[in-house]
Enzyme design. Structure first.
Site, short mmCIF file in Angstrom:
data_model
loop_
_atom_site.label_atom_id
_atom_site.label_comp_id
_atom_site.label_asym_id
_atom_site.label_seq_id
_atom_site.Cartn_x
_atom_site.Cartn_y
_atom_site.Cartn_z
N ASP A 38 0.85 -1.20 0.00
CA ASP A 38 0.00 0.00 0.00
C ASP A 38 0.88 1.25 0.00
O ASP A 38 0.38 2.38 -0.06
CB ASP A 38 -1.02 -0.01 1.14
N SER A 39 2.22 1.06 -0.01
CA SER A 39 3.14 2.18 -0.28
C SER A 39 2.84 2.76 -1.67
O SER A 39 3.32 3.83 -2.01
CB SER A 39 4.60 1.71 -0.20
N ASP B 106 -1.30 -6.22 -0.48
CA ASP B 106 -1.42 -5.57 0.83
C ASP B 106 -2.87 -5.18 1.11
O ASP B 106 -3.53 -4.59 0.24
CB ASP B 106 -0.57 -4.29 0.80
N GLU C 226 9.63 -4.01 10.15
CA GLU C 226 10.04 -2.71 9.59
C GLU C 226 10.61 -1.82 10.69
O GLU C 226 9.96 -1.61 11.74
CB GLU C 226 8.82 -2.03 8.91
O1 KIV Z 1 3.56 -1.11 1.56
C1 KIV Z 1 4.73 -1.49 1.51
O2 KIV Z 1 5.46 -1.28 0.54
C2 KIV Z 1 5.26 -2.21 2.67
C3 KIV Z 1 6.73 -2.45 2.70
C4 KIV Z 1 7.44 -1.21 3.06
C5 KIV Z 1 7.07 -3.58 3.57
O3 KIV Z 1 4.52 -2.55 3.53
#
Ligand code: KIV
Length: 281
Positions: A46-47, A85, A184
């Protein structure tokens, strides 16, 4: 094509202490590239909210956004294990909501597993998902969906209570059925301790040292694609930002000087056709 990576592959890699590589991707072409490179796992994180959509946090990302981008990625992958995610507030309301949305991400996005943030508080949902045949990755430490609760992006687990809590949460996720747990921004010695305490679930670190069973990086950090801020834990293996800006500047120059398109980029027509065209005028 090499053999498809499955949850069993990841569990075997943990047992054999073979480091697991993971990277984020949000679209078809990036997915094709990182899959061809031989990455073990791809996270449609979700980044996406920060990296692709330009939000200042992951909080505005919706289920529809995640399904759309997860489907783009899965269409480009033949080998890697793809994890989708679950975005903010798509699983926090109830176990039923979590199960429903995890199912949607698998069915509509085509991913092989889902990820969610949190420890003991999400374990009932993790258990139900696993029971339903949905492989789950947990996420502990600096969980970006709780950034306002943490009061900013800070390293987690630095005092005895918080360190103990992280170990307990990791064990609870493993017991509930998670086959991997992202750590993280966790101090190195604590990551090592958690990795030792987990017997089946692989730890995947981001800012959590090389003591984890695997590593994950955001693709744009790894490739140096944005000219701006990069977190301390992110290593860039390329400077695509400069490459892209330079290439586009060369294109602009070529357009302005009419050097592009050249003959080899141009289609021709029989001169007799042109002659006839002029004669008709
Ligand atoms: O959303 C994402 O990219 C993440 C990573 C930073 C582990 O959760």
């Amino acid at each position: 094509m090499n053999k498809k990576v499955t949850t069993l592959t990841i569990k075997d890699m943990k047992q054999q202490q073979k480091p697991i590589s993971m990277i984020t991707a949000y679209d078809y072409v990036m997915a094709q590239n990182v899959d061809e490179a031989g990455i073990d796992m791809i996270l449609v994180g979700d980044s996406l909210g920060n990296v692709v959509m330009g939000y200042s946090s992951t909080l505005p990302v919706t289920m529809e956004d995640m399904i759309h981008h997860t489907a783009c990625v899965t269409r480009g992958v033949s080998r890697a294990l793809v994890v989708g995610d679950l975005p903010f507030m798509s699983y926090q309301e109830s176990t039923e909501q979590a199960l429903h949305n995890a199912g949607r991400l698998m069915k509509e996005g085509g991913c092989d597993a889902v990820k969610l943030e949190g420890g003991a508080r999400v374990c009932e949902a993790v258990y139900k998902m696993t029971e339903a045949g949905i492989p789950v990755v947990g996420h502990l430490g600096l969980t970006p969906q709780s950034v306002h609760q943490f009061g900013g992006f800070k390293v987690q687990g630095k005092n005895i209570e918080k360190a103990r809590q992280l170990i307990e949460d990791a064990k609870a996720l493993e017991e509930a059925g998670a086959f991997a747990v992202v750590l993280e921004c966790v101090p190195a010695d604590l990551s090592a301790e958690i990795t030792k305490e987990l017997h089946t679930a692989a730890t995947i670190g981001i800012g959590a040292s090389n003591q984890c069973d695997g590593q994950v990086l955001v693709c744009t950090d790894l490739l140096g694609m944005s000219g701006g801020f990069r977190p301390k834990f992110a290593k860039s293996y390329a400077d695509l930002h400069s490459t892209i800006v330079g290439a586009v500047q060369s294109y602009i120059q070529d357009v302005q000087s009419r050097e592009f398109p050249a003959k080899e980029h141009t289609f021709s027509i029989d001169p007799d056709v042109m002659k006839a065209l002029h004669e008709q005028k």
